[in-house]
Design a protein around this motif. Sequence first.
Motif, PDB file in Angstrom:
ATOM      1  N   LYS A   1       0.805  -1.215   0.000  1.00  0.00           N
ATOM      2  CA  LYS A   1       0.000   0.000   0.000  1.00  0.00           C
ATOM      3  C   LYS A   1       0.842   1.272   0.000  1.00  0.00           C
ATOM      4  N   ASN A   2       1.882   1.326   0.785  1.00  0.00           N
ATOM      5  CA  ASN A   2       2.641   2.570   0.944  1.00  0.00           C
ATOM      6  C   ASN A   2       4.002   2.535   0.254  1.00  0.00           C
ATOM      7  N   SER A   3       4.136   1.709  -0.774  1.00  0.00           N
ATOM      8  CA  SER A   3       5.417   1.608  -1.462  1.00  0.00           C
ATOM      9  C   SER A   3       5.214   1.274  -2.930  1.00  0.00           C
ATOM     10  N   ASP A   4       6.097   1.812  -3.795  1.00  0.00           N
ATOM     11  CA  ASP A   4       6.080   1.483  -5.215  1.00  0.00           C
ATOM     12  C   ASP A   4       6.896   0.242  -5.515  1.00  0.00           C
ATOM     13  N   THR A   5       7.731  -0.180  -4.564  1.00  0.00           N
ATOM     14  CA  THR A   5       8.576  -1.357  -4.771  1.00  0.00           C
ATOM     15  C   THR A   5       7.756  -2.623  -4.577  1.00  0.00           C
ATOM     16  N   ARG A   6       7.926  -3.576  -5.484  1.00  0.00           N
ATOM     17  CA  ARG A   6       7.145  -4.806  -5.431  1.00  0.00           C
ATOM     18  C   ARG A   6       8.048  -6.024  -5.257  1.00  0.00           C
ATOM     19  N   ILE A   7       7.412  -7.162  -4.995  1.00  0.00           N
ATOM     20  CA  ILE A   7       8.097  -8.455  -4.959  1.00  0.00           C
ATOM     21  C   ILE A   7       7.562  -9.284  -6.118  1.00  0.00           C
ATOM     22  N   GLU A   8       8.467  -9.923  -6.841  1.00  0.00           N
ATOM     23  CA  GLU A   8       8.058 -10.857  -7.894  1.00  0.00           C
ATOM     24  C   GLU A   8       8.388 -12.274  -7.436  1.00  0.00           C
TER      25      GLU A   8
ATOM     26  N   ALA B   1      15.404  -5.520  -9.776  1.00  0.00           N
ATOM     27  CA  ALA B   1      14.946  -4.756 -10.938  1.00  0.00           C
ATOM     28  C   ALA B   1      14.944  -3.268 -10.608  1.00  0.00           C
ATOM     29  N   LEU B   2      15.652  -2.496 -11.423  1.00  0.00           N
ATOM     30  CA  LEU B   2      15.733  -1.053 -11.234  1.00  0.00           C
ATOM     31  C   LEU B   2      14.991  -0.348 -12.365  1.00  0.00           C
ATOM     32  N   SER B   3      14.037   0.499 -12.010  1.00  0.00           N
ATOM     33  CA  SER B   3      13.357   1.318 -13.002  1.00  0.00           C
ATOM     34  C   SER B   3      14.183   2.571 -13.240  1.00  0.00           C
TER      35      SER B   3
END
Length: 219
Positions: free
Chosen positions: A137-144, A168-170
């Motif tokens: 909810k409070n982060s743009d970083t995800r786990i794949e 992964a770096l955007s």
Amino acid sequence: MQSLELWFGYLAVGLTISSFVPQVWRSIRTRSVRDLSIWTLIIFVCSSSCWLTYGILIQDVPIILTNTIIVILQITLLYLKIQYRPGKVNTRIEHVAFWVKNLEHMADFYASHFSATKGSLYTNPSKRFSSYFLSFKNSDTRIELMHNPEIGKNQNSKDPTYGLTHLALSVGSTKQVEALTEKCRISGLKVITKPRTTGDGYYESVILDPEGNCIELTA
């Protein structure tokens, strides 16, 4: 007659504002303002500021309203032009990825213990690959979380094994993906995969850092 003049005034307000909104939205979404001239933006801001001042002096509401919003939009574009100027890489961690044995069990673990939101299941039958992206909810970083039944079978090779597999770096845009991949190649780093669009819709390349860690560069 006065109401007709006012109607056309507010119509002009809407049309003028709408001419800038798509550009601002596109620039924010793509993080690219490469084709915008910084001097044109500066002149726009100065011009609209003068119109705003003029509207305040004659107390003309449509002129005041139009140019107040336009100045805000133009300043936003000017900020983005400076923020995303060529040569400056705006990097953020997009996701970290794991090879897992039980995809559903691991996805449910992060959802139940850390309130992660599980995305749609992605599958590639030809490669026997499946994955979930988990967001917070409070982060743009995800786990794949990724699964392939062949992973980990040959422990004596350099094939992937279970656990943390890549970062992964955007980097902001497809052009930056291409530019940074080439920069890494020229500097002697190994490029595992050249920039391309993946099956799940990402534009990315894969490189190894100086100690062999796997890095995805994505837009």
